[in-house]
Design a protein around this motif. Structure first.
Motif, PDB file in Angstrom:
ATOM      1  N   ARG A 248       0.731  -0.972  -0.095  1.00 19.46           N
ATOM      2  CA  ARG A 248      -0.044   0.000   0.111  1.00 19.46           C
ATOM      3  C   ARG A 248       0.920   1.308  -0.014  1.00 19.46           C
ATOM      4  NH1 ARG A 248      -2.984  -2.827   4.080  1.00 19.46           N
ATOM      5  NH2 ARG A 248      -2.330  -1.591   5.612  1.00 19.46           N
ATOM      6  N   ARG A 249       1.728   1.194   0.699  1.00 15.55           N
ATOM      7  CA  ARG A 249       2.770   2.240   0.839  1.00 15.55           C
ATOM      8  C   ARG A 249       3.618   2.390  -0.379  1.00 15.55           C
ATOM      9  NH1 ARG A 249       7.807   3.087   5.271  1.00 15.55           N
ATOM     10  NH2 ARG A 249       8.209   5.300   4.547  1.00 15.55           N
ATOM     11  N   ALA A 250       3.765   1.501  -1.048  1.00 16.47           N
ATOM     12  CA  ALA A 250       4.591   1.509  -2.364  1.00 16.47           C
ATOM     13  C   ALA A 250       3.876   1.959  -3.606  1.00 16.47           C
ATOM     14  CB  ALA A 250       4.916   0.131  -2.677  1.00 16.47           C
ATOM     15  N   LEU A 251       2.458   1.598  -3.340  1.00 19.22           N
ATOM     16  CA  LEU A 251       1.527   2.258  -4.450  1.00 19.22           C
ATOM     17  C   LEU A 251       1.223   3.560  -4.267  1.00 19.22           C
ATOM     18  CD1 LEU A 251      -1.192  -0.720  -4.399  1.00 19.22           C
ATOM     19  CD2 LEU A 251       0.467   0.119  -6.198  1.00 19.22           C
ATOM     20  N   ARG A 252       1.297   4.088  -2.928  1.00 21.34           N
ATOM     21  CA  ARG A 252       1.094   5.418  -2.728  1.00 21.34           C
ATOM     22  C   ARG A 252       2.234   6.476  -3.274  1.00 21.34           C
ATOM     23  NH1 ARG A 252       1.104   5.358   2.256  1.00 21.34           N
ATOM     24  NH2 ARG A 252       2.986   6.162   2.906  1.00 21.34           N
ATOM     25  N   VAL A 253       3.540   5.976  -3.047  1.00 24.46           N
ATOM     26  CA  VAL A 253       4.556   6.519  -3.357  1.00 24.46           C
ATOM     27  C   VAL A 253       4.632   6.440  -5.037  1.00 24.46           C
ATOM     28  CG1 VAL A 253       6.934   6.564  -3.532  1.00 24.46           C
ATOM     29  CG2 VAL A 253       5.956   5.986  -1.394  1.00 24.46           C
ATOM     30  N   LEU A 254       4.361   5.283  -5.738  1.00 22.55           N
ATOM     31  CA  LEU A 254       4.397   5.042  -7.134  1.00 22.55           C
ATOM     32  C   LEU A 254       3.467   6.072  -7.625  1.00 22.55           C
ATOM     33  CD1 LEU A 254       5.992   3.454  -9.391  1.00 22.55           C
ATOM     34  CD2 LEU A 254       4.055   1.901  -9.106  1.00 22.55           C
ATOM     35  N   ALA A 255       2.381   6.182  -7.060  1.00 28.17           N
ATOM     36  CA  ALA A 255       1.400   7.244  -7.743  1.00 28.17           C
ATOM     37  C   ALA A 255       1.937   8.695  -7.980  1.00 28.17           C
ATOM     38  CB  ALA A 255       0.130   7.439  -6.810  1.00 28.17           C
ATOM     39  N   GLU A 256       3.089   8.811  -7.648  1.00 31.34           N
ATOM     40  CA  GLU A 256       3.719  10.281  -8.031  1.00 31.34           C
ATOM     41  C   GLU A 256       4.356  10.044  -9.319  1.00 31.34           C
ATOM     42  OE1 GLU A 256       6.642  11.196  -5.123  1.00 31.34           O
ATOM     43  OE2 GLU A 256       5.329  11.142  -3.199  1.00 31.34           O
ATOM     44  N   ARG A 257       4.285   8.918  -9.875  1.00 30.64           N
ATOM     45  CA  ARG A 257       4.704   8.730 -11.494  1.00 30.64           C
ATOM     46  C   ARG A 257       3.430   7.967 -12.081  1.00 30.64           C
ATOM     47  NH1 ARG A 257       8.134  11.556 -10.077  1.00 30.64           N
ATOM     48  NH2 ARG A 257      10.379  11.721 -10.325  1.00 30.64           N
ATOM     49  N   PRO A 258       2.542   8.900 -12.748  1.00 33.92           N
ATOM     50  CA  PRO A 258       1.130   8.314 -13.219  1.00 33.92           C
ATOM     51  C   PRO A 258       1.272   7.368 -14.349  1.00 33.92           C
ATOM     52  CG  PRO A 258       1.169  10.834 -12.875  1.00 33.92           C
ATOM     53  CD  PRO A 258       2.593  10.356 -12.536  1.00 33.92           C
ATOM     54  N   THR A 259       2.515   7.550 -15.075  1.00 38.68           N
ATOM     55  CA  THR A 259       2.767   6.637 -16.338  1.00 38.68           C
ATOM     56  C   THR A 259       2.955   5.106 -15.610  1.00 38.68           C
ATOM     57  OG1 THR A 259       3.545   8.414 -17.465  1.00 38.68           O
ATOM     58  CG2 THR A 259       3.866   6.148 -18.285  1.00 38.68           C
ATOM     59  N   LEU A 260       4.009   5.129 -14.585  1.00 37.59           N
ATOM     60  CA  LEU A 260       4.296   3.857 -13.984  1.00 37.59           C
ATOM     61  C   LEU A 260       3.125   3.300 -13.160  1.00 37.59           C
ATOM     62  CD1 LEU A 260       8.020   4.637 -12.602  1.00 37.59           C
ATOM     63  CD2 LEU A 260       7.328   3.562 -14.992  1.00 37.59           C
ATOM     64  N   PHE A 261       2.429   4.145 -12.327  1.00 41.82           N
ATOM     65  CA  PHE A 261       1.168   3.640 -11.642  1.00 41.82           C
ATOM     66  C   PHE A 261       0.150   2.998 -12.565  1.00 41.82           C
ATOM     67  CE2 PHE A 261      -2.601   4.642  -9.300  1.00 41.82           C
ATOM     68  CZ  PHE A 261      -2.427   3.977  -8.185  1.00 41.82           C
ATOM     69  N   GLN A 262      -0.042   3.776 -13.633  1.00 39.15           N
ATOM     70  CA  GLN A 262      -0.827   3.144 -14.524  1.00 39.15           C
ATOM     71  C   GLN A 262      -0.578   2.009 -15.320  1.00 39.15           C
ATOM     72  OE1 GLN A 262      -4.131   4.644 -15.104  1.00 39.15           O
ATOM     73  NE2 GLN A 262      -4.714   2.800 -16.220  1.00 39.15           N
ATOM     74  N   ASN A 263       0.631   1.951 -15.599  1.00 37.26           N
ATOM     75  CA  ASN A 263       1.188   0.501 -15.972  1.00 37.26           C
ATOM     76  C   ASN A 263       0.944  -0.441 -14.885  1.00 37.26           C
ATOM     77  OD1 ASN A 263       1.935   1.780 -18.563  1.00 37.26           O
ATOM     78  ND2 ASN A 263       3.875   2.010 -18.008  1.00 37.26           N
ATOM     79  N   CYS A 264       1.384  -0.258 -13.797  1.00 38.77           N
ATOM     80  CA  CYS A 264       1.024  -1.134 -12.718  1.00 38.77           C
ATOM     81  C   CYS A 264      -0.415  -1.733 -12.797  1.00 38.77           C
ATOM     82  CB  CYS A 264       1.478  -0.713 -11.312  1.00 38.77           C
ATOM     83  SG  CYS A 264       3.318  -0.687 -11.101  1.00 38.77           S
ATOM     84  N   LEU A 265      -1.365  -0.713 -12.701  1.00 44.15           N
ATOM     85  CA  LEU A 265      -2.844  -1.012 -12.649  1.00 44.15           C
ATOM     86  C   LEU A 265      -3.056  -1.665 -13.730  1.00 44.15           C
ATOM     87  CD1 LEU A 265      -4.366   2.599 -11.401  1.00 44.15           C
ATOM     88  CD2 LEU A 265      -3.852   0.191 -10.224  1.00 44.15           C
ATOM     89  N   ASP A 266      -2.630  -1.598 -14.879  1.00 47.18           N
ATOM     90  CA  ASP A 266      -2.905  -2.246 -16.051  1.00 47.18           C
ATOM     91  C   ASP A 266      -2.373  -3.839 -15.903  1.00 47.18           C
ATOM     92  OD1 ASP A 266      -4.164  -0.326 -17.189  1.00 47.18           O
ATOM     93  OD2 ASP A 266      -2.214   0.424 -18.299  1.00 47.18           O
ATOM     94  N   PHE A 267      -1.283  -3.833 -15.724  1.00 48.38           N
ATOM     95  CA  PHE A 267      -0.725  -5.067 -15.293  1.00 48.38           C
ATOM     96  C   PHE A 267      -1.416  -5.968 -14.148  1.00 48.38           C
ATOM     97  CE2 PHE A 267       2.087  -8.119 -12.669  1.00 48.38           C
ATOM     98  CZ  PHE A 267       2.793  -8.864 -13.657  1.00 48.38           C
ATOM     99  N   PHE A 268      -1.683  -5.057 -13.178  1.00 45.15           N
ATOM    100  CA  PHE A 268      -2.688  -5.812 -12.092  1.00 45.15           C
ATOM    101  C   PHE A 268      -4.186  -6.167 -12.585  1.00 45.15           C
ATOM    102  CE2 PHE A 268      -5.776  -5.174  -8.608  1.00 45.15           C
ATOM    103  CZ  PHE A 268      -5.234  -6.045  -7.472  1.00 45.15           C
ATOM    104  N   ALA A 269      -4.766  -5.529 -13.310  1.00 43.22           N
ATOM    105  CA  ALA A 269      -5.959  -5.733 -13.742  1.00 43.22           C
ATOM    106  C   ALA A 269      -5.796  -7.019 -14.760  1.00 43.22           C
ATOM    107  CB  ALA A 269      -6.623  -4.547 -14.527  1.00 43.22           C
ATOM    108  N   GLU A 270      -4.821  -7.097 -15.591  1.00 39.92           N
ATOM    109  CA  GLU A 270      -4.831  -8.253 -16.476  1.00 39.92           C
ATOM    110  C   GLU A 270      -4.521  -9.554 -15.529  1.00 39.92           C
ATOM    111  OE1 GLU A 270      -1.986  -9.677 -20.218  1.00 39.92           O
ATOM    112  OE2 GLU A 270      -1.784  -7.676 -19.179  1.00 39.92           O
ATOM    113  N   ALA A 271      -3.659  -9.256 -14.806  1.00 41.65           N
ATOM    114  CA  ALA A 271      -3.594 -10.394 -13.642  1.00 41.65           C
ATOM    115  C   ALA A 271      -4.676 -10.946 -13.130  1.00 41.65           C
ATOM    116  CB  ALA A 271      -2.227 -10.270 -12.968  1.00 41.65           C
ATOM    117  N   ARG A 272      -5.453  -9.936 -12.458  1.00 44.42           N
ATOM    118  CA  ARG A 272      -6.613 -10.326 -11.708  1.00 44.42           C
ATOM    119  C   ARG A 272      -7.712 -10.738 -12.473  1.00 44.42           C
ATOM    120  NH1 ARG A 272      -6.481 -11.887  -7.072  1.00 44.42           N
ATOM    121  NH2 ARG A 272      -8.832 -11.606  -6.850  1.00 44.42           N
ATOM    122  N   GLU A 273      -7.746 -10.323 -13.832  1.00 48.89           N
ATOM    123  CA  GLU A 273      -8.862 -10.919 -14.846  1.00 48.89           C
ATOM    124  C   GLU A 273      -8.630 -12.296 -15.200  1.00 48.89           C
ATOM    125  OE1 GLU A 273     -10.604 -10.073 -19.479  1.00 48.89           O
ATOM    126  OE2 GLU A 273      -8.886  -8.799 -18.505  1.00 48.89           O
TER     127      GLU A 273
END
Length: 692
Positions: A248-273
Motif C-alpha cells: 500500500r505504501r509502495a502504491l502511494r509513492v508510485l502514484a507520483e509517477r502516473p505513467t508507472l502507476f497506470q502501467n502497474c494498474l494495467d498489469f494488475f488488472a490483467e493478472a486479476r482478470e
C-alpha cells in the motif's frame, strides 16, 4: 538660657535704653547720644534666633561664667588666647602632614621614573612584536573563514549528498524495498526540491548538477519500485485480509509517477482478470485452478437443477466475487484516504507531458471512480463467460416464461451491481445486453405462439368458457407477473406499471384479440357470455399484481357486454311474458282502447304472464348458465327484471287510463261489459315480488 549674663542691680539694656532715650536728660552732646542710640538700636534689632548667636551663647554657657565686670573685661582676651592656642596646634599638625606629603611626593617621583622606564621597554617590545601580531590576526581571520566554509561544506554534504550505502538501498535491485528504501527516497525527494533553491543563487551550475543527479536517482528508485510492485502483484492474495502495508505504501509513492502507476494498474488488472476468470471456471466445473486453492462446495453446473437456478448461481457467484474484489481493492488503494489521489495529482503536475493535448487544467483524481473502473476490468472475463453461458441457456430453451425470468433476473442483478459499481460501469452493459437478448427471445417466442393460434381461433367453444389458449396465456402471464414482482426494485407505481406494459402487449393483447375474433363469430347472447367469461378471467388474473391490473381498461368492455346481455334478458322477459306485443304496439290509452275494445282479448296476455312469472328468474339463470360469474348473473337478471317491471307499470298505467276513459263515456251507468282491469288484474308490486 540657663543663666543670665546681666548681674543683679544692674539695669538691663532695654531699661538703659529707655533711660537714655532723651539725650537732653543725660546732658550728653547730640552726636554721642546718636552713636549710642544706634548701638542700642542694633542690639535691640538683633535676632537671638540666629544660629551664630545661639552657638556663641551656648559656648558661654558651657564655660559656666558669671556676668561680672571682670568676666566681661577678660572674656575677649581669653577667647583670643584659646584661638591662638588652637591655631598653633593646627600648624603643628599640618607640619606633620607636610612631611608625609614630601615622602609621598618622593615615592610618586620614583614611580613615575619606573613607569617611564617601563614605557620605554614596552614601546621597544611593541615595535618588535607588531608585525607578528598583525600576521596572527590575519591567520586567525583565515582560520575562522575556513571553519565557516568547513561547516557549510559539512552541512551541504549531509543535506545534498547521498552516501554510497544509501544509494545502494535506493537503486540496487538486490536490496529489499523496506523502510530504509522509503527513508532514502524521501531524503532524495527533499534534495531534489531543495536543489531548486540553488538555481536562484549565483552558482547555478551546482544547483543544476544536484538537480540532475537527484532526478537520475529518483528515476532509478521509481523503476526499482515499479518492478518490485509488479513482482508483488504476481503473488498478491487479495483474499488475505492482512494485505501487506508495504505494498500500500509502495502504491502511494508510485502514484507520483502516473505513467508507472497506470502501467502497474494495467498489469494488475490483467493478472486479476485471468485469476477471476479461472476461479469462475473452476466454480462452474469444479476443476481447481491449482492444488493450493481447491474448489469449496459443489460445482455450479452440477448443483443447478434448472436453467434459471444455473444462471442465478452464476450471478450470485459474480456478485460475491465483485463484493470481495471491491473490498480488497479498497483496502489496497483507498485505505490511506486521499494519499494516492494527492500523489497522482502531484505527479500529473510534475509530468505535464502525461496530460491530454486539449486539457488545460488537470481534473481531480477520483479514487472511488478509479476503483470501480479497476473492478470492472478485473471482472471483465467473468462477465464475458457469464454472458456467453446465459445466451446459450436462452437459445437452447425456447420457453417464454424462462426467457422472461432470465431477463428479470439479469435486470434485478443489474440494479444491485449499479449500487455497487455505479451506473456507468462497463459490467452493467454486459448484463443489460444479456437481459435484452433474453427479452428479445421472450418476444420472439410469444409471437410464434400467437402465430400458432390461427388453428385454435377457428374452433368456437361449445361451453362458452375461456379458450385453452387464453387459459395458458394467463397461466404464463401469472408466472411473468410473479417474476416481475420479485425482480423490480423501484417503488414508483407508475414506473412499475410502465415497465410491465410491454409484457402485457406481447403476452396478453394478442390472445384477447383472438378471443374477440371468436366473439364476433358467435350469436347473441353467446357472444356476450363468451366475452364476459374471457374478460372476467383476465381481470381476475391481472388483479393479483397492482402493476398489471387493467381493470380500468377492461371495465368499459365489461360494461358494454353486461349492458347488451341485460337487454337480451329483458327482451326475453317481454317475449316469454307476452308483454312484447303490448310494449311494441301500445303507446297510449287510446291505442289500447282501440286495439282491445273487447277486454277479453287481453286474457291471453294475462294468462301467458301468469304462466311466465313463477319460473321467470330460474329460466333466466338457466339462460345465463354458461356465464361463470354468478354474481354478475344475478345482477343482470335483477337489472332485466327491473326493466321488465318498469315496462309492466307503463302498461298498467295505460290500462287504468283506458278504463277511466271508458267510465267517463258511460257517465257512471251500470253496464255488464268487462273492464280491462278485470281481465288484467296483476299489479306492479306483485310483479316485483314474483321476480325478486
Amino acid at each position: 538660657m540657663a543663666a543670665t549674663y546681666i548681674p543683679d542691680g544692674i539695669a538691663s539694656p532695654i531699661d538703659s535704653a529707655k533711660s537714655v532715650l532723651s539725650p537732653l536728660s543725660l546732658g550728653v552732646p547730640a552726636p554721642r547720644s546718636n552713636a549710642l542710640q544706634n548701638r542700642v538700636t542694633s542690639v535691640l534689632s538683633a535676632s537671638y534666633a540666629d544660629l551664630e548667636i545661639r552657638d556663641a551663647l551656648s559656648g558661654l554657657d558651657e564655660r559656666d561664667l558669671r556676668n561680672t565686670a571682670t568676666t566681661r573685661r577678660h572674656i575677649r582676651l581669653d577667647v583670643q588666647g584659646e584661638l591662638i592656642q588652637c591655631n598653633g596646634e593646627i600648624v603643628q599638625d599640618f607640619g606633620k602632614v607636610a612631611q608625609q606629603l614630601k615622602r609621598i611626593g618622593a615615592a610618586i617621583e620614583n614611580l613615575n621614573a619606573s613607569c617611564a622606564e617601563m614605557r620605554k621597554h614596552i614601546g621597544a617590545a611593541h615595535q618588535e612584536t607588531g608585525p607578528m601580531l598583525d600576521e596572527a590576526k590575519s591567520i586567525l581571520s583565515d582560520r575562522q573563514q575556513v571553519e565557516k566554509k568547513q561547516l557549510m561544506l559539512n552541512a551541504f554534504t549531509s543535506h545534498f549528498v547521498v552516501s554510497d550505502a544509501d544509494l545502494s538501498l535506493l537503486t540496487s535491485t538486490a536490496e529489499p524495498v523496506d523502510d530504509g528504501f522509503f527513508r532514502v527516497m524521501t531524503r532524495v525527494k527533499k534534495i531534489h526540491n531543495d536543489s531548486q533553491v540553488l538555481l536562484g543563487s549565483e552558482n547555478q551550475r551546482l544547483g543544476l548538477e544536484i538537480l540532475e543527479q537527484s532526478s537520475r536517482q529518483l528515476n532509478a528508485a521509481f523503476q526499482k519500485l515499479y518492478r518490485w510492485v509488479q513482482r508483488e502483484f504476481k503473488t498478491l492474495d487479495l483474499e488475505n485480509p492482512q494485505i501487506s502495508s508495504a505494498i500500500r505504501r509502495a502504491l502511494r509513492v508510485l502514484a507520483e509517477r502516473p505513467t508507472l502507476f497506470q502501467n502497474c494498474l494495467d498489469f494488475f488488472a490483467e493478472a486479476r482478470e485471468n485469476i477471476m476468470s479461472n476461479n469462475f471456471y473452476a466454480a462452474l466445473t469444479g476443476a481447481p485452478v491449482d492444488q493450493d486453492h481447491p474448489v469449496l462446495g459443489k460445482a455450479i453446473e452440477l448443483s443447478a437443477h434448472d436453467p434459471l437456478r444455473y444462471i442465478s448461481d452464476m450471478l450470485a457467484w459474480a456478485h460475491s466475487a465483485t463484493v470481495s474484489e471491491r473490498e480488497a481493492l479498497e483496502v489496497l488503494f483507498i485505505s490511506e484516504g486521499d494519499e494516492i489521489a494527492k500523489s497522482i495529482q502531484a505527479g500529473i503536475e510534475s509530468e505535464p507531458w502525461s496530460r491530454e493535448d486539449d486539457e488545460t487544467t488537470t481534473a481531480v483524481f477520483d479514487g472511488k471512480e478509479a476503483l470501480s473502473q479497476l473492478v470492472d476490468r478485473d471482472l471483465t472475463g467473468v462477465f464475458r463467460q457469464l454472458k456467453q453461458r446465459t445466451e446459450q441457456v436462452v437459445q437452447s430453451h425456447e420457453v417464454a416464461a424462462l426467457a422472461y425470468k432470465i431477463s428479470n433476473l439479469l435486470s434485478f442483478y443489474s440494479s444491485i451491481f449499479a449500487n455497487l459499481l455505479g451506473r456507468d460501469s462497463a459490467l452493467l452493459e454486459t448484463l443489460r445486453s444479456s437481459s435484452e437478448t433474453a427479452l428479445r427471445s421472450f418476444r420472439s417466442i410469444m409471437r410464434d405462439n400467437v402465430i400458432n393460434l390461427h388453428t385454435g381461433l377457428a374452433i368456437s367453444p361449445t361451453d362458452l368458457a375461456p379458450p385453452e389458449f387464453l387459459t395458458e396465456a394467463l397461466e404464463t402471464l401469472s408466472v411473468l407477473m410473479k417474476s416481475y414482482g420479485t425482480s423490480i426494485v423501484t417503488a414508483d407505481r407508475n414506473q412499475r406499471i410502465e415497465g410491465f406494459q410491454p409484457v402485457l402487449q406481447e403476452a396478453l393483447d394478442p390472445f384477447l384479440a383472438g378471443c374477440e375474433n371468436i366473439t364476433k363469430r358467435l350469436q347473441n347472447p353467446n357472444n356476450h357470455i363468451f366475452a364476459l367469461n374471457c374478460l372476467l378471467k383476465t381481470r381476475e388474473s391481472l388483479r393479483q399484481y397492482a402493476f398489471a391490473d387493467k381493470s380500468e381498461d377492461l371495465q368499459p368492455r365489461l360494461d358494454d357486454h353486461e349492458r347488451e346481455l341485460t337487454e337480451t334478458v329483458h327482451t326475453r322477459f317481454l317475449h316469454e311474458s307476452g308483454l312484447a306485443t303490448l310494449v311494441d304496439n301500445i303507446t297510449s290509452a287510446q291505442d289500447l282502447a282501440a286495439s282491445y275494445k273487447d277486454p277479453k282479448q287481453l286474457s291471453s296476455v294475462a294468462q301467458q304472464l301468469d304462466a311466465f312469472l313463477p319460473a321467470a328468474t330460474e329460466d333466466a339463470r338457466a339462460f345465463l348458465g354458461q356465464l361463470e360469474d354468478k354474481v354478475l348473473v344475478r345482477r343482470i337478471i335483477e337489472h332485466a327484471a327491473e326493466g321488465f317491471c318498469e315496462d309492466f307499470e307503463e302498461i298498467e298505467d295505460l290500462i287504468m287510463q283506458a278504463d277511466e276513459t271508458r267510465e267517463a263515456q258511460v257517465n257512471g251507468e251500470m253496464t255488464d261489459d268487462m273492464w280491462l282491469r278485470d281481465v288484467f288484474p296483476r299489479t306492479g308490486n306483485e310483479i316485483r315480488v314474483l321476480l325478486s
